[in-house]
Scaffold this motif. Structure first.
Motif, short mmCIF file in Angstrom:
data_model
loop_
_atom_site.label_atom_id
_atom_site.label_comp_id
_atom_site.label_asym_id
_atom_site.label_seq_id
_atom_site.Cartn_x
_atom_site.Cartn_y
_atom_site.Cartn_z
N TYR A 44 0.81 -1.22 0.00
CA TYR A 44 0.00 0.00 0.00
C TYR A 44 0.85 1.27 0.00
O TYR A 44 0.43 2.30 -0.53
CB TYR A 44 -0.95 -0.02 1.20
CG TYR A 44 -2.01 -1.08 1.10
CD1 TYR A 44 -3.04 -0.98 0.18
CD2 TYR A 44 -1.96 -2.22 1.90
CE1 TYR A 44 -4.01 -1.96 0.06
CE2 TYR A 44 -2.93 -3.20 1.79
CZ TYR A 44 -3.95 -3.07 0.87
OH TYR A 44 -4.90 -4.05 0.73
N PRO B 281 -6.75 -2.10 5.45
CA PRO B 281 -6.54 -2.58 4.07
C PRO B 281 -7.82 -2.63 3.25
O PRO B 281 -7.80 -2.35 2.04
CB PRO B 281 -5.95 -3.97 4.28
CG PRO B 281 -5.25 -3.89 5.59
CD PRO B 281 -6.13 -3.01 6.45
N ILE C 187 0.82 1.54 7.97
CA ILE C 187 0.27 1.00 6.73
C ILE C 187 0.66 1.87 5.55
O ILE C 187 0.90 1.37 4.45
CB ILE C 187 -1.27 0.88 6.83
CG1 ILE C 187 -1.66 -0.03 8.01
CG2 ILE C 187 -1.86 0.35 5.54
CD1 ILE C 187 -3.14 -0.05 8.30
#
Length: 258
Positions: free
Chosen positions: A87, A246, A110
């Motif tokens: 990501y 996610p 993330i």
């Protein structure tokens, strides 16, 4: 002669009594067997019904287990797919602007810090610093995620909310004319938060006017109202666990074709 005759009569009497007794025993036996047959039939009927009920219950349980296995396998496949995605690379030329819910992207590592401009408790009329930062970064794509704090700040006044959000969109379009803008809907909150802040009962109204604003401005609106399940929420009923992010990134990446 008389003795023989008496003996013969006695013999016939014994035979007659024996036949009578045998007849009675046979009759009782037949009656008993008949009664037994009825009882057995009823018993078998009950047993068959019980077995049928048991089989149905077992079949239902098996069906539910199979459905659960399919869901678990699907979820596992999705998690494996998410784990494989980078990501930080996918959102390298994008910035997510928002409040504490967006800030978690960097807290959970993330996304890179350069892809997230967010602040706990921030409201739409407090974004001068955030706009200045995103202008310097000059990303290709901006995802906006505001509104949770503004519902409380505007106290249910959707007109004021739309006015403030519209001002933000205008400013970003003016300073970053080549940047594509995407607007995230406001995530639902759980019941305990609505009890604590009853104004959240109007959350759906805020999303509706936000959608209308995006249509007016011809800006893509990302509907996330069905994205999170109960298990995705933290105990406060507002923020999300790391495992949820996610899914949200996948939704944004899909809409923006990243």
């Amino acid at each position: 002669m008389m003795k023989k005759k008496k003996h013969k009569v006695a013999k016939y009497c014994c035979i007659a009594v024996g036949v009578l007794i045998l007849g009675i025993l046979i009759a009782e036996g037949i009656s008993s067997l008949s009664r037994g047959k009825v009882d057995t039939s009823e018993g078998l009927k009950i047993i068959k019904q019980a077995k049928k009920a048991d089989v149905t219950a077992i079949e239902n349980k098996i069906e539910k287990l199979e459905e659960k296995d399919k869901a678990d396998n699907k979820e596992k496949d999705k998690e494996d797919e998410d784990t494989d995605r980078n990501y930080k690379a996918i959102f390298a030329n994008a910035v997510i602007m928002g409040d504490s819910i967006s800030e978690a992207f960097t807290e959970y590592d993330i996304l890179n810090a350069s892809s997230v401009i967010a602040k706990i408790g921030v409201e739409l009329d407090e974004l001068d610093d955030q706009v200045a930062k995103v202008e310097k970064l000059n990303p290709q794509v901006i995802f906006l995620s505001y509104g949770m704090n503004d519902i409380i700040a505007t106290n249910g006044n959707t007109d004021e909310f739309v006015k403030q959000y519209d001002a933000l969109l205008k400013e970003l379009q003016k300073k970053l004319p080549d940047t594509k803008l995407f607007v995230n809907s406001i995530f639902p909150v759980q019941d305990q938060e609505i009890e604590r802040q009853p104004v959240y009962e109007k959350l759906a109204d805020y999303n509706e006017v936000l959608r209308e604003l995006c249509d007016k401005r011809q800006i893509a609106y990302i509907d996330n109202t069905d994205l999170a399940s109960d298990s995705d929420y933290e105990e406060d009923g507002v923020h999300f666990k790391a495992e949820f992010y996610p899914y949200w990134l996948n939704r944004m990446a899909e809409v923006a074709a990243l």
